[in-house]
Design a protein around this motif. Structure first.
Motif, mmCIF file in Angstrom:
data_model
loop_
_atom_site.group_PDB
_atom_site.id
_atom_site.type_symbol
_atom_site.label_atom_id
_atom_site.label_comp_id
_atom_site.label_asym_id
_atom_site.label_seq_id
_atom_site.Cartn_x
_atom_site.Cartn_y
_atom_site.Cartn_z
ATOM 1 N N VAL A 1 14.556 54.966 69.990
ATOM 2 C CA VAL A 1 14.952 54.230 68.794
ATOM 3 C C VAL A 1 14.276 54.833 67.575
ATOM 4 C CG1 VAL A 1 15.002 51.987 67.669
ATOM 5 C CG2 VAL A 1 15.086 52.136 70.160
ATOM 6 N N ARG A 2 15.065 55.013 66.526
ATOM 7 C CA ARG A 2 14.493 55.467 65.268
ATOM 8 C C ARG A 2 15.173 54.690 64.154
ATOM 9 N NH1 ARG A 2 13.543 61.643 63.223
ATOM 10 N NH2 ARG A 2 12.089 61.766 64.929
ATOM 11 N N SER A 3 14.384 54.205 63.195
ATOM 12 C CA SER A 3 15.025 53.496 62.078
ATOM 13 C C SER A 3 14.629 54.166 60.785
ATOM 14 C CB SER A 3 14.611 52.024 62.070
ATOM 15 O OG SER A 3 13.233 51.906 61.829
ATOM 16 N N ASP A 4 15.617 54.385 59.944
ATOM 17 C CA ASP A 4 15.271 54.826 58.599
ATOM 18 C C ASP A 4 16.185 54.084 57.631
ATOM 19 O OD1 ASP A 4 17.547 56.626 57.709
ATOM 20 O OD2 ASP A 4 16.975 57.609 59.580
ATOM 21 N N ALA A 5 15.579 53.583 56.590
ATOM 22 C CA ALA A 5 16.241 52.676 55.659
ATOM 23 C C ALA A 5 16.884 51.539 56.450
ATOM 24 C CB ALA A 5 17.238 53.397 54.790
ATOM 25 N N GLU A 6 18.213 51.409 56.395
ATOM 26 C CA GLU A 6 18.839 50.277 57.077
ATOM 27 C C GLU A 6 19.545 50.688 58.347
ATOM 28 O OE1 GLU A 6 21.010 48.423 53.842
ATOM 29 O OE2 GLU A 6 19.026 48.291 52.929
ATOM 30 N N THR A 7 19.403 51.944 58.752
ATOM 31 C CA THR A 7 20.120 52.436 59.915
ATOM 32 C C THR A 7 19.177 52.550 61.106
ATOM 33 O OG1 THR A 7 21.371 53.764 58.368
ATOM 34 C CG2 THR A 7 21.713 54.210 60.697
ATOM 35 N N VAL A 8 19.592 51.955 62.226
ATOM 36 C CA VAL A 8 18.805 52.055 63.453
ATOM 37 C C VAL A 8 19.610 52.870 64.454
ATOM 38 C CG1 VAL A 8 17.546 50.769 65.226
ATOM 39 C CG2 VAL A 8 17.858 49.782 62.948
#
Ligand SMILES: [Zn+2]
Length: 189
Positions: free
Chosen positions: A137-144
């Motif tokens: 799992v990686r999240s950046d800003a609002e995207t997962v």
């Protein structure tokens, strides 16, 4: 802790002195943010591991000795592996409500789901279709997203948004999935 225990005991309390309440399924609606996030992650599970049961939320009640109520992502039989999604910091005993940010919720739940699926069913999940590598799992800003370590010189790529893994399946598998969805369920025939 290596494994879910049916009779957890608070640290330092000898057996027989204190009985912690049993973990139970979360009441529907009690953790709406985690529920919605788990629906998204379960879509990926059903799409990529047909036959694997959808995951559920389990609540380990507060033990009255300082450990707060905890929420885990578990198999339907109540077993889980790994950290609680709530509170995300195990030392937090403030009784704070679940996070409100959908990306935070999805990141926590996807991480916990992966841990439970991989450790309880002894397989790598989810796998990048292009490189056959396990993703994280990686999240950046609002995207997962599910991040694959293979493929690019940059050291990886986004294999899929969490919840959209079915879109990465080869056409044959995708068609089989659609057929399975259309099949009437038992009891409605
Ligand atoms: Zn890949």
């Amino acid at each position: 802790m290596s494994h879910f225990s049916y009779h957890p005991l608070p640290h330092g309390v000898p057996p027989g002195v204190f009985h912690a309440p049993e973990p139970r399924r979360a009441e529907p609606g009690a953790w709406p943010g985690f529920e919605r996030a788990l629906e998204v992650v379960n879509r990926d599970l059903v799409a990529t591991l047909p036959g694997h049961p959808p995951l559920v939320l389990m609540v380990e009640p507060a033990d009255g000795a300082g450990t707060p109520e905890r929420v885990y992502v578990a198999l339907p039989d109540g077993r889980w592996q790994g950290n609680a999604v709530h509170p995300p910091d195990p030392t937090d005993d403030s009784g704070a409500p679940e996070p409100t940010d959908p990306a935070d919720l999805l990141t926590l739940v996807a991480d916990a789901a992966q841990e439970t699926v991989m450790e309880m069913s002894w397989q790598v999940w989810p796998v990048c279709q292009a490189h056959k590598l396990g993703t994280h799992v990686r999240s950046d800003a609002e995207t997962v997203t599910w991040w694959c370590p293979g493929g690019t010189e940059a050291g990886g790529h986004h294999a899929s948004r969490v919840g959209e893994l079915s879109g990465t399946l080869p056409g044959k598998q995708r068609r089989a999935l659609r057929r399975a969805k259309r099949k009437p369920t038992r009891g409605h025939q």
